[in-house]
Design a protein around this motif. Structure first.
Motif, PDB file in Angstrom:
ATOM      1  N   MET B 513       0.850  -1.325   0.053  1.00  0.00           N
ATOM      2  CA  MET B 513       0.000   0.073   0.131  1.00  0.00           C
ATOM      3  C   MET B 513       0.764   1.205  -0.073  1.00  0.00           C
ATOM      4  O   MET B 513       0.552   2.422  -0.500  1.00  0.00           O
ATOM      5  N   ALA B 514       2.062   1.259   0.395  1.00  0.00           N
ATOM      6  CA  ALA B 514       2.761   2.480   0.609  1.00  0.00           C
ATOM      7  C   ALA B 514       3.704   2.323  -0.555  1.00  0.00           C
ATOM      8  O   ALA B 514       4.753   3.106  -0.711  1.00  0.00           O
ATOM      9  N   GLY B 515       3.601   1.502  -1.473  1.00  0.00           N
ATOM     10  CA  GLY B 515       4.371   1.432  -2.926  1.00  0.00           C
ATOM     11  C   GLY B 515       5.805   0.762  -2.888  1.00  0.00           C
ATOM     12  O   GLY B 515       6.222   0.808  -3.839  1.00  0.00           O
ATOM     13  N   VAL B 516       5.677  -0.158  -1.812  1.00  0.00           N
ATOM     14  CA  VAL B 516       7.121  -0.922  -1.614  1.00  0.00           C
ATOM     15  C   VAL B 516       6.751  -2.256  -2.290  1.00  0.00           C
ATOM     16  O   VAL B 516       5.893  -2.806  -1.727  1.00  0.00           O
ATOM     17  N   ASN B 517       7.411  -2.959  -3.241  1.00  0.00           N
ATOM     18  CA  ASN B 517       7.277  -4.273  -3.727  1.00  0.00           C
ATOM     19  C   ASN B 517       8.415  -5.203  -3.484  1.00  0.00           C
ATOM     20  O   ASN B 517       9.342  -4.529  -4.368  1.00  0.00           O
ATOM     21  N   GLY B 518       8.376  -6.010  -2.841  1.00  0.00           N
ATOM     22  CA  GLY B 518       9.476  -6.827  -2.443  1.00  0.00           C
ATOM     23  C   GLY B 518       9.844  -7.574  -3.612  1.00  0.00           C
ATOM     24  O   GLY B 518      11.214  -7.748  -4.137  1.00  0.00           O
ATOM     25  N   GLU B 519       8.935  -8.037  -4.589  1.00  0.00           N
ATOM     26  CA  GLU B 519       9.412  -8.570  -5.839  1.00  0.00           C
ATOM     27  C   GLU B 519       9.717  -7.657  -6.867  1.00  0.00           C
ATOM     28  O   GLU B 519       9.481  -6.567  -6.814  1.00  0.00           O
ATOM     29  N   VAL B 520      10.245  -8.217  -8.149  1.00  0.00           N
ATOM     30  CA  VAL B 520      10.665  -7.217  -9.275  1.00  0.00           C
ATOM     31  C   VAL B 520       9.250  -7.022  -9.802  1.00  0.00           C
ATOM     32  O   VAL B 520       8.574  -7.933 -10.317  1.00  0.00           O
TER      33      VAL B 520
END
Lengths: 364, 521
Positions: B513-520
């Motif tokens: 939700m904060a725009g951080v994506n662990g995956e590529v």
């Protein structure tokens, strides 16, 4: 939860407002050194004391019913149409065009066509501001005011340069032919054997106005269009959510509004003057705003308010004629009525609501 | 009043705030009934209750917005009448409202000194405030750029400015009204850290919320309000969410949603590369692709304002967009003559909008008028070519109100006189009983009391079990997690990722939700 009973809202509040307006008017009359009681007597006698008085009161009321309904319909769609004056002016042009176009054999044939003509011209005059509002976002209040002036100027030009009969010095059309003269209330009531003043201008248009009141009631509360119109008037986002097109509602409500204002011309141009003169509307378009406000935009309220204003107009004219109370004072009284019934609504409403709340508490 | 445990007796200090016998009525409505409460200094005190329970009224009395009909206010042991908010501020009370009261085109510094300037010239006040702000930032983790314009700040930062405003006015008692409603989980955690810091420095904090999780997480003591009365004050450590919910509602409440596993069928909704540009020319949806299958609930998580509203609007025919939307394989008109909400309904899309008071209902219309709103073209509601069949609509509405337990079940009452939960039931009854293929539903339980939440969730699950596709948008993460069969997270007009509810948690969703994506990505 209702704050107070409905009857108090629709009957009590206007009555109290009216009473305050009349008391203040009385004080103003005392202040200029006249007798308010005599003035009231004079007004009542002049406006409703004879069939002649009634004839004028109802004649004015007919005008105000049309313009009041026009404002009321637009109000339901949250459009503030102050262009009734211009639309009624153009409605007059429509009536004149119809009446002068053909040698009408009988009024019963001319009347429906004249009604259509007046409504069409009035609606067209409302259509331009409506289009500008719907498509361009130009505020309807500003544009309708401007169109009042444009309408007056247009009529001025047409009467002076186009429609004036050759040789006439008067900026007015020729007299309408015999076949377009509408039956007055005298003629109509005579059929039933009821005597009515022959000189008063009230005519069959009054009946059309009453029918229009009923028609508007049906439209607003019984038809799908009225449902959509009220929904848009209450909430534009809500209307869009329900799939109601704002452009359609703005256009349609203003066309109906303009049409109603235009139909006033059947009364004053066709029914009374029997020719088109300059400034034939005489401010009835603006009175319509007060009538709609006082009538709570309900057709029956508009009907009652229009009769009240008809009374004020006719009674006021009598007052100016027979006493030294100047005509301007009548305008003051009308202004006070408008002020208290329209603009200062909450002044009466809020204390009254409180009163009902305390009364109810004591019941519990 | 029925105090379960009177707290703070053992402490010798006077309570920071003590209210005795506060009552306030608005006309016939008793908003606060004989309320007494003691808030000890240096604690975080939660006030919890359903909408309309009287929490906000009580705080407004404390902050001097309303005058109580009866009762007394003690600040630090001294009787302190609070006739206006100036007095409240002088008494050391600061308030952070749910809707911020900031001047958008002023800087942080200018907003902080607004109303607390030292003289006619601004420069001395500004430089003094700059120093104070620097100190506060270090002490409490309240970092904000003092020269930034408010309109450029995130919601979380704007809230910090509100807290700074209160602290600058030397508030010792801070009241926060529903502070986490607009925050991401990470922002909320930061806020809680700030509150902990403030508490450590001896400030007293009153936290008004309807979220049980927050109460359990951060407060020392909690007071429960119901229908204008204070039903209990308990130590947080000695209670549980279930017990608090029961105290709030007055009966046992099912907090978890009871549902069978989904049995999804064929695709009902397929969205490809959907883009929406709003009136200001800002791109709000930046190429959304998703699908919802029959018999499945797709939950859209996200902080409010990241395009979820536009997604619902464009699907519901309220706004325009570009791209492709297919219902049961059939392409839908997005810009032409059939792109309005009526046409969408005709295609089997029902829409429960996010803001029922603005869109879903006409508040001045009666319940029966509202119960066909949007479907008023249906031939069943017409008497003839010209007139609507009002009697038939009224009849049908009575049935709907009964089936959806709308109270009071009177079709002639205007929508505005129903409670939030009952208003929502009117909308739900209208949309669900049309038996749509796809139900769009935004914030189904916003402003709805706990008792009605249960019912509304059941209705949605039942519709799913009947094999319908449901697209659920909610800013309540708990609701998304418990209702959805699949979760898509939106951030800045894009889908950040899809997760299955049983394979994810609030933390992972919060990062997305904060725009951080662990995956590529």
């Amino acid at each position: 939860m209702e704050r107070m009973p409905k009857w108090a809202d629709v009957v009590l509040i206007p009555l109290i407002s009216l009473l305050i307006a009349f008391i203040l008017s009385g004080l103003v009359i005392i202040a200029i050194g006249e007798d308010p009681v005599a003035a009231v007597q004079m007004m009542v006698k002049g406006a409703v004391g004879s069939t002649y008085g009634w004839g004028y009161t109802l004649y004015y009321a007919t005008n105000f019913m049309f313009t009041g309904l026009a404002v009321a319909v637009a109000f339901h769609a949250s459009m503030f149409n102050i262009g009734g004056e211009g639309q009624a002016t153009l409605g007059g042009l429509g009536v004149a065009v119809v009446c002068l176009a053909l040698p009408w054999p009988h009024w019963a044939i001319a009347l429906p066509v004249a009604v259509l003509g007046s409504a069409l011209f009035g609606a067209l005059w409302a259509a331009i501001p409506a289009y500008l509002q719907a498509k361009r976002g130009s505020h309807i209040v500003i544009t309708t005011i401007m169109f009042n002036f444009i309408g007056a100027s247009l009529l001025n030009y047409l009467l002076v340069n186009v429609m004036r009969p050759v040789g006439s010095m008067d900026p007015a059309t020729a007299k309408f032919s015999e076949g377009t003269h509408l039956p007055t209330l005298h003629d109509i009531l005579a059929v039933f054997g009821i005597p009515f003043s022959k000189a008063a201008p009230a005519n069959i248009s009054f009946i059309i106005a009453v029918l229009a009141c009923f028609g508007v009631w049906l439209l607003i509360w019984r038809t799908r269009l009225g449902y959509e119109l009220r929904a848009y008037g209450k909430s534009e986002p809500g209307a869009v959510y329900a799939g109601i097109s704002p452009v359609k509602i703005i256009m349609v409500s203003m066309l109906i509004s303009g049409g109603l204002a235009g139909m006033m011309a059947v009364n004053n141009v066709m029914g009374e003057a029997e020719r088109l003169v300059m400034n034939s509307v005489e401010g009835a378009g603006f009175i319509g705003i007060a009538v709609a406000l006082m009538g709570r935009s309900h057709p029956f309220g508009v009907f009652l308010a229009a009769i009240l204003f008809g009374f004020l107009y006719q009674g006021g004219a009598e007052l100016a004629l027979w006493t030294s109370i100047p005509r301007e004072l009548i305008v003051v009284i009308q202004a006070l009525v408008i002020l208290f019934t329209g603009a200062l609504d909450n002044m009466v409403r809020v204390p009254l609501e409180k009163l009902f709340l305390t009364l109810r508490k004591e019941d519990v | 009043m029925n105090t379960v445990t009177q707290t703070g007796r053992q402490e010798t200090a006077a309570p920071a705030i003590e209210l005795r016998g506060i009552s306030k009525a608005f006309g016939p409505v008793q908003a606060n009934k004989d309320i007494s409460i003691r808030v000890m200094p240096g604690t975080i005190h939660g006030i919890i209750g359903e909408n309309g329970a009287g929490k906000s009224t009580l705080m407004s009395i404390l902050y001097g917005f309303y005058k109580a009909d009866a009762g007394e206010i003690f600040i630090n042991g001294n009787l302190t009448p609070i006739p206006d908010s100036q007095t409240a501020i002088r008494a050391g009370i600061g308030m952070v409202f749910q809707h911020f009261k900031l001047v958008q085109n002023f800087t942080v510094l200018e907003n902080v000194i607004l109303g607390a300037e030292d003289g006619a010239l601004l420069r001395p006040s500004l430089s003094k405030a700059r120093g104070t702000l620097k100190r506060l930032a270090e002490e409490y983790e309240l970092n904000v750029d003092p020269d930034a314009l408010i309109e450029d700040l995130s919601v979380g930062h704007q809230q910090r400015v509100e807290i700074l405003k209160a602290l600058y006015r030397e508030a010792d008692i801070l009241i926060l009204d529903e502070p986490t409603g607009v925050l991401t989980p990470a922002e909320a955690d930061h806020l809680f850290r700030i509150l902990e810091n403030l508490k450590r420095e001896g400030k007293t904090i009153i936290l008004i919320t309807h979220k049980l999780r927050e109460i359990m997480h951060i407060t020392d003591t909690v007071s429960v309000m119901r229908r204008g009365e204070m039903t209990a004050t308990v130590k947080t450590a000695e209670t549980s969410p279930e017990k608090l919910a029961e105290l709030m509602v007055g009966r046992k409440v099912l907090l978890r949603v009871d549902k069978k596993p989904a049995a999804p069928g064929a695709n009902v909704l397929e969205v490809e590369n959907l883009r929406v540009v709003d009136e200001d020319g800002v791109e709000r949806l930046k190429g959304i692709s998703l699908n919802v299958r029959a018999g499945e609930i797709l939950g859209i998580a996200g902080v409010a304002g990241n395009g979820q509203s536009q997604l619902l609007e464009v699907l519901g025919g309220v706004a325009h967009g570009t791209g492709s939307i297919r219902i049961k394989g059939q392409e839908i008109d997005l810009t032409g003559k059939h792109s309005d909400a009526q046409s969408r309904r005709a295609r089997g899309i029902a829409h429960v909008p996010e803001d029922r008071q603005r869109e879903g209902l006409i508040m001045d219309f009666t319940a029966w008028e509202n119960s066909v709103f949007g479907y008023h073209h249906d031939p069943a509601y017409q008497k003839n070519k010209f007139l609507m069949d009002n009697a038939a609509i009224q009849n049908e509405t009575e049935g709907k109100m009964e089936r959806f337990d709308v109270r009071p079940p009177d079709p002639n009452l205007p929508a505005k006189s129903f409670s939030g939960g009952n208003q929502q039931k009117i909308v739900l009854a209208r949309e669900i009983e049309r038996n749509p293929d796809l139900l769009l539903i935004g914030q189904p339980t916003r402003g709805v009391d706990i008792g009605a939440i249960e019912f509304i969730h059941q209705q949605i699950i039942e519709l799913r079990d009947a094999g319908k596709a449901i697209l659920l948008v909610s800013v309540e993460l708990e609701e998304i997690l418990s209702m959805s069969d699949r979760i898509a997270v939106m951030f800045d007009g894009k889908i950040m990722g899809e997760r299955l509810p049983q394979e994810t948690d609030e933390k992972e969703l919060g990062l997305l939700m904060a725009g951080v994506n662990g995956e590529v990505a």
